[in-house]
Design a protein around this motif. Structure first.
Motif, PDB file in Angstrom:
ATOM      1  N   GLN A 231      34.863  86.696  68.914  1.00 46.19           N
ATOM      2  CA  GLN A 231      34.720  85.794  67.768  1.00 46.19           C
ATOM      3  C   GLN A 231      33.621  84.755  67.997  1.00 46.19           C
ATOM      4  O   GLN A 231      32.791  84.519  67.124  1.00 46.19           O
TER       5      GLN A 231
ATOM      6  N   HIS B 164      37.923  81.015  61.848  1.00 41.96           N
ATOM      7  CA  HIS B 164      38.950  81.025  60.812  1.00 41.96           C
ATOM      8  C   HIS B 164      40.010  80.005  61.226  1.00 41.96           C
ATOM      9  O   HIS B 164      40.484  80.030  62.357  1.00 41.96           O
TER      10      HIS B 164
ATOM     11  N   GLU C  77      40.634  84.547  66.724  1.00 42.58           N
ATOM     12  CA  GLU C  77      39.776  85.713  66.950  1.00 42.58           C
ATOM     13  C   GLU C  77      39.200  86.312  65.671  1.00 42.58           C
ATOM     14  O   GLU C  77      38.642  87.402  65.700  1.00 42.58           O
ATOM     15  N   THR C  78      39.351  85.621  64.540  1.00 38.81           N
ATOM     16  CA  THR C  78      38.722  86.086  63.311  1.00 38.81           C
ATOM     17  C   THR C  78      37.748  85.023  62.822  1.00 38.81           C
ATOM     18  O   THR C  78      37.742  83.896  63.300  1.00 38.81           O
TER      19      THR C  78
ATOM     20  N   ARG D 279      35.571  83.452  59.211  1.00 37.28           N
ATOM     21  CA  ARG D 279      35.413  83.427  57.764  1.00 37.28           C
ATOM     22  C   ARG D 279      34.142  82.648  57.473  1.00 37.28           C
ATOM     23  O   ARG D 279      33.610  81.953  58.324  1.00 37.28           O
TER      24      ARG D 279
ATOM     25  N   ASP E  73      36.308  90.282  61.628  1.00 32.13           N
ATOM     26  CA  ASP E  73      36.435  90.170  63.073  1.00 32.13           C
ATOM     27  C   ASP E  73      35.592  91.233  63.764  1.00 32.13           C
ATOM     28  O   ASP E  73      34.964  92.068  63.111  1.00 32.13           O
TER      29      ASP E  73
ATOM     30  N   ASP F  79      36.157  93.863  67.236  1.00 31.82           N
ATOM     31  CA  ASP F  79      37.115  94.329  68.224  1.00 31.82           C
ATOM     32  C   ASP F  79      36.510  95.521  68.951  1.00 31.82           C
ATOM     33  O   ASP F  79      36.195  96.547  68.322  1.00 31.82           O
TER      34      ASP F  79
END
Length: 129
Positions: A27, A51, A56-57, A59, A74, A76
């Protein structure tokens, strides 16, 4: 005077950490402003931030045609997913791609698809300094 071996190892480790492998991009590596080019369209600016609710996301927003369009997604294991929403409620487009190996997490390539269509268009994201 020669630097101590420990200092050389630390310096080498810092260089490796500063350039993660594609599978290690996280992230924090996504945060910032990106130059986005979707095949057949004008270049746009994409801004990603932490976010506030989901670790781990990310926006943020894409600036297109004088509008700010919400995005969230995200990364991964080197796979990048970003959903776009032009009304803030439903998904209007999806970005699916891969971090380019050797780019230190600064380039992502994949396919952009508007919701409700079967047409996928290639995209390239390049992180701005």
């Amino acid at each position: 005077m020669k630097p101590a071996l420990g200092a050389l190892v630390l310096a080498a480790s810092a260089r490796v950490l500063a350039c993660p492998a594609a599978a290690d991009v996280a992230q924090a590596d996504l945060l910032g402003t990106w130059h986005a080019q979707v095949d057949g369209g004008p270049a746009v600016s994409l801004t990603l931030q932490k976010h506030p609710e989901f670790a781990e996301t990310v926006r943020g927003f894409v600036e297109r045609d004088g509008r700010r369009i919400a995005v969230a997604g995200d990364v991964d294991d080197g796979e990048f997913t970003l959903e776009e929403s032009d009304d803030g409620r439903r998904i209007s487009a999806t970005w699916l791609g891969d971090v380019v190996e050797g780019s230190c997490g600064r380039e992502i390539r994949g396919r952009w698809q508007a919701e409700g269509t079967l047409v996928e268009r290639p995209f390239v994201l390049r992180k701005r300094p």
